[in-house]
Design an enzyme around this catalytic site. Sequence first.
Site, short mmCIF file in Angstrom:
data_model
loop_
_atom_site.label_atom_id
_atom_site.label_comp_id
_atom_site.label_asym_id
_atom_site.label_seq_id
_atom_site.Cartn_x
_atom_site.Cartn_y
_atom_site.Cartn_z
CB ALA A 68 -0.92 0.00 1.22
N GLY A 72 -1.93 4.33 -4.42
CA GLY A 72 -2.66 3.11 -4.71
C GLY A 72 -2.14 1.94 -3.91
CD GLN A 73 -5.36 -0.73 -1.15
OE1 GLN A 73 -4.99 0.04 -0.25
NE2 GLN A 73 -6.43 -1.52 -1.02
CE LYS A 88 0.80 2.01 -8.47
NZ LYS A 88 2.05 2.59 -9.02
CG ASP A 238 9.96 6.10 -6.16
OD1 ASP A 238 10.81 6.55 -5.36
OD2 ASP A 238 8.85 5.70 -5.81
#
Length: 621
Positions: A68, A72-73, A88, A238
């Site tokens: 999570a 989103g998760q 996702k 990221d």
Amino acid sequence: MHLLADAVGQSLSTRPDIIGPEISKALSELHDQIPPFPRPLAVKIIEEELGSPIGSFFSYISEEPVAAASFGQVYRGCTLDGSDVAVKVQRPNLRHVVVRDVYILRLGLGLLQKIAKRKSDPRLYADELGKGLVGELDYTLEAANASQFLDAHSHFSFMQVPKVFQHLTRKRVLTMEWMVGESSTDLLSITTSSSIKHGSKYLERQKVDAKRRLLDLVNKGVEASLTQLLETGMLHADPHPGNLRYTASGRIGFLDFGLLCRMEKKHQFAMLASIVHIVNGDWSSLLQALTEMDVVRPGTNIRRVTMDLEDALGEVELKDGIPDIKFSRVLGKIWSVALKYHFRMPPYYTLVLRSLASLEGLAVAADPSFKTFEAAYPFVVRKLLTENSAETRKILHSVVLNRKKEFRWERLALFMRVGATGRSLQLVEASSGETSLDNLPSRTDGVFDVAYLLLRLLPSKDGVVLRRLIMTADGASLVRAAVSKEAKAFRFQLCKIIADILYQRMVKALGQLVPVSQYSYKLRLAGGQQNTELHPSARLSASSTVYDYQSLLSDRRLKLILSKILNSARKEPALMLRFYWVSFVTFIAASALAFHRLLISLSAAYIGPASFIPKRFAISA
């Protein structure tokens, strides 16, 4: 605002030029801390986006999310055709929350600018951040990013990128291949665990194996970062450890492609140059590279910045020519100077530095002796020695040649030794065929056999950069370097190579006088000629196994290079006299060594069983 704090914190953690290194480090730890939203709501979003009941597409969706995050998760699922997937799902009602919070952030940064009286406008970062975050709300864009990243890096065998299931992807739902692998945090947890009972060899072995996998992940992560930076120009935006996996096949896997950073070629080459200049301690050239990367602002006092860099990094010690210091420490010193002079930090620059610093943090936790420079520099050297472009040649020439174009042998020797280590050295396509550098004599007393590598690389397809370098250099300086005390080890290696050539010719001339035994091995002579079999004692006495020296000697390009060097050096009679004397001594020594090997081969062939044969001496020779 709380919902977006995690995302903003992660993004700000890549901008120490705005918030400072201490806050940046604290914010970099913010990820995967947002509580999940209910599964029925996630199922509803999936069905709304795909337009049918969830059972029309998936045979299984996990009850609880496996991860999570801010936006989103992720659920683990299985498609109707049996493919394992990661699904996702975006948080509900997210767009207006993101827009509102970015606006609040922009107001706060504007206030910060006035209080801190900074010249740079941090509100521009809020604009950049808002543009990126709004883009992340559309998962079709993330799917496109993932596909582009996969296409750009698919031929790098040590990297793995999951493929996208386009027919199961919409703006708020993204379906990708499930990546089976260990997370870096799990590996680190096992490695640093102190719960292993005394005497439990099995658990201790697990710990050691986890450490090995973690360090392999880090080394491949460093190479992957440099591959994105210097080869493809497409950076994973990221790069925190939570988005990395170590697969069963030993590859590094990447997750989360919400943002990609694309670099211009000129910035790639400038970044490559900056790494080389840091290693060489050339601070004025480093500043020039930073200027080309749009890091140093116009009008900056270059002389003062150079002096500050010398003060900050001048005490860095070198080990085998590479800074013997943690990357994060070097980075911290550069940051301090950058903040003082209000440097700009382009997104790609901070992403790469953050990625390398994060990987080093993982590695150091498992092995305090790990050095990022030591892991990264072989890749850099490999690129400089094999990429035939004007930009890389300019960098290489600036390092190996001085302003008078005089050759600095110690710099090239360092490049060859460093470049011959690590995974980054792949196949070198020699003129007589493909030869792996793994077949070269690897190390003698811890020093790479530079002469063998040079003579294998020079006539190869990848050797064009090295040939251009030698042709550009002042010939007299090359001869001067070859007869210097510093090149003594090189001349010794060259002596062994000449001995190998003479020995091969002796064996070929004798033919039947050296019988073939059942333990014989093949020594390749001139390209295409029949192989000659040698006795195992000859194998032990020879320093190399398979080399096509005949094609090396007949290479016209190398003859032209040698002729150019000697013609240039003839202007200095004393230097030429010394060169001829050194060459004569080297040839005599090589002849003696080759004749000694031949005697050992003949003795082993005809008097092999006799106990008085000096076997130990023959092997050590």
